[in-house]
Design a protein around this motif. Structure first.
Motif, mmCIF file in Angstrom:
data_model
loop_
_atom_site.group_PDB
_atom_site.id
_atom_site.type_symbol
_atom_site.label_atom_id
_atom_site.label_comp_id
_atom_site.label_asym_id
_atom_site.label_seq_id
_atom_site.Cartn_x
_atom_site.Cartn_y
_atom_site.Cartn_z
ATOM 1 N N THR A 75 5.204 11.211 -38.407
ATOM 2 C CA THR A 75 5.279 10.851 -39.831
ATOM 3 C C THR A 75 3.789 10.319 -40.419
ATOM 4 N N ASP A 76 3.545 10.620 -41.460
ATOM 5 C CA ASP A 76 2.006 9.969 -42.018
ATOM 6 C C ASP A 76 2.073 8.401 -41.699
ATOM 7 N N ASP A 77 3.106 7.624 -42.095
ATOM 8 C CA ASP A 77 3.334 6.457 -41.920
ATOM 9 C C ASP A 77 3.183 5.799 -40.429
ATOM 10 N N GLY A 78 3.751 6.546 -39.447
ATOM 11 C CA GLY A 78 3.723 6.272 -38.156
ATOM 12 C C GLY A 78 2.068 6.414 -37.722
ATOM 13 N N ARG A 79 1.486 7.625 -38.009
ATOM 14 C CA ARG A 79 0.211 7.807 -37.544
ATOM 15 C C ARG A 79 -0.561 6.820 -38.149
ATOM 16 N N GLN A 80 -0.329 6.011 -39.292
ATOM 17 C CA GLN A 80 -1.192 5.172 -39.947
ATOM 18 C C GLN A 80 -1.212 3.889 -38.962
ATOM 19 N N LEU A 81 0.172 3.536 -38.689
ATOM 20 C CA LEU A 81 0.439 2.335 -37.927
ATOM 21 C C LEU A 81 -0.463 2.449 -36.420
ATOM 22 N N ALA A 82 -0.202 3.784 -35.858
ATOM 23 C CA ALA A 82 -1.074 4.006 -34.402
ATOM 24 C C ALA A 82 -2.444 3.565 -34.987
ATOM 25 N N PHE A 83 -2.816 4.111 -35.828
ATOM 26 C CA PHE A 83 -4.420 4.239 -36.253
ATOM 27 C C PHE A 83 -4.866 2.566 -36.546
ATOM 28 N N ASP A 84 -4.111 1.939 -37.061
ATOM 29 C CA ASP A 84 -4.586 0.575 -37.634
ATOM 30 C C ASP A 84 -4.574 -0.359 -36.095
ATOM 31 N N LEU A 85 -3.513 0.117 -35.237
ATOM 32 C CA LEU A 85 -3.462 -0.661 -33.867
ATOM 33 C C LEU A 85 -4.617 -0.297 -33.202
ATOM 34 N N ALA A 86 -5.136 1.010 -33.090
ATOM 35 C CA ALA A 86 -6.392 1.434 -32.502
ATOM 36 C C ALA A 86 -7.740 0.853 -33.017
ATOM 37 N N ALA A 87 -7.645 0.686 -34.276
ATOM 38 C CA ALA A 87 -8.707 -0.016 -34.924
ATOM 39 C C ALA A 87 -9.091 -1.247 -34.511
#
Length: 396
Positions: A75-87
């Motif tokens: 999901t887009d929201d899931g990928r954004q959460l993963a991105f934010d954690l990696a950031a």
């Protein structure tokens, strides 16, 4: 305080090499967040055997001392959460096929723009380039292709794999080396980096000695069983009763070894004083040592050799070494508290650092055990936002 306190690691890896590496980092003090898929999480969670209480022994061996967050990256929201954690991370570890993280919007270039200091370790089977880059593989495939299996076994027998998942374990160690090297480089450069670490490359790098013999002699290294290709004696010998003892002797040990074994004539033979001569007469020397060792009980012979200064080691079974007094005294067998089982044994990370607290040794996380706290504390989401993510099945 522990050596890696303050280092944040986001772990997208599964099964063995990546999880082993991030466990080492976690037990050294890093905060490791394991990102898992809904429903099953890391597939090794269901690998047999399982402890009483249901936890996979395999999973517990490589996932201690971490946190778990479940995110649906379809999901887009899931990928954004993963991105934010990696950031927010210092280190990212992933073991998808090349290009998979890019397709999720989580590739190195995208994340480096948001987090220039990120050390991004891609542990793939064959690397990010080369004709095999898109091949899939497992531990034994890499052992086979690299030549490790061809070198393992007895001369008159078929090739054999190593008795542990050699390619996975050595690759896990190299992930740790790569992550820590990247972090040290960041201290001086101020920049992160992308590490292209192929399991196949790791295996080939471990052929250093056979490759050196090939480069120097043009030979095709052959299987030697327990014997060393360039040293005699260095092999396992069967003792009275069937137990095996490994003896490895250099020139200075040779006459003493002969004395202990009662090989008086060999001890006097000047033409056997040098290793090169013993290698040339390998069959003769091996036969004599084998016959002498077969007359002695292993425990008695081992102690006699060690007392005389000759390196010798019993060929232990796994239970024997896990219960060995030295291993116990060194604290290599530890115990963590599993919520469903209580005290559960495991092997400790071996390095010991003076001036720091002992390594962590905590139970592996339940699937999604830390999802809510990570979303709130690290990503700053409100209770309402978190509830909405759970309701949509984006997190669990």
């Amino acid at each position: 305080m522990r050596p890696l306190d303050g280092i944040r690691v986001v772990d997208f890896s599964r099964v063995l090499a990546g999880p082993m590496a991030t466990q080492i980092l976690a037990e050294s003090g890093a905060e490791v967040t394991k990102i898992e898929r809904p429903g099953t999480g890391d597939e090794s969670r269901i690998f047999e055997p399982v402890f009483e209480g249901g936890m996979s022994a395999y999973y517990s061996a490589f996932n201690r001392s971490k946190r778990s967050i479940v995110v649906d990256m379809k999901t887009d929201d899931g990928r954004q959460l993963a991105f934010d954690l990696a950031a927010q991370a210092d280190v990212l570890v992933e073991n998808f096929l090349p290009g998979a993280m890019d397709r999720l919007g989580l590739g190195y270039e995208a994340l480096a723009e948001a987090n220039p200091g990120l050390i991004y370790v891609s542990n793939t089977g064959f690397g990010q380039s080369g004709p095999y880059r898109d091949r899939k593989g497992y531990d034994t495939i890499f052992q086979a292709l690299s030549g490790v299996i061809d070198l393992t076994g007895h001369p008159d027998g078929p090739p054999a794999k190593v008795g542990v998942p050699f390619a996975d374990l050595t690759s896990g160690l190299w992930i740790v080396i790569a992550a820590l090297t990247g972090l040290m480089g960041r201290v001086s450069s101020g920049k992160g980096c992308h590490v292209d670490l192929a399991m196949m490359d790791v295996q080939v790098s471990l052929l250093s000695l056979p490759a050196a013999r090939h480069f120097a002699l043009g030979e095709i290294p052959a299987r030697t069983g327990t014997e060393h290709p360039g040293r005699v004696p260095s092999a396992a010998y069967r003792c009275k009763g069937g137990a095996w003892l490994f003896i490895s002797a250099s020139d200075q040990h040779w006459p003493v070894l002969c004395d202990v074994l009662g090989l008086t004539e060999m001890a006097k033979d000047e033409s056997l004083r040098k290793n090169l001569d013993r290698v040339t007469r390998r069959d003769e020397v091996t036969a004599a040592l084998s016959s002498a060792a077969a007359l002695r009980e292993r425990a008695e012979l081992a102690e006699s050799l060690r007392a005389a200064g000759v390196p010798a080691g019993e060929v232990n079974t796994v239970p024997e070494i896990l219960n060995d007094e030295h291993i116990r005294a060194r604290g290599m067998v530890g115990s963590f508290d599993d919520a469903d089982r209580g005290a559960t044994p495991g092997l400790r990370t071996p390095a010991r650092f003076s001036g720091y607290e002992p390594h962590r040794f905590e139970a592996p996380p339940k699937l999604g055990a830390d999802t809510r706290s990570i979303l709130a504390d690290e990503l700053g989401l409100t209770a309402e936002q978190i509830s909405a993510l759970y309701e949509k099945g984006i997190v669990a």
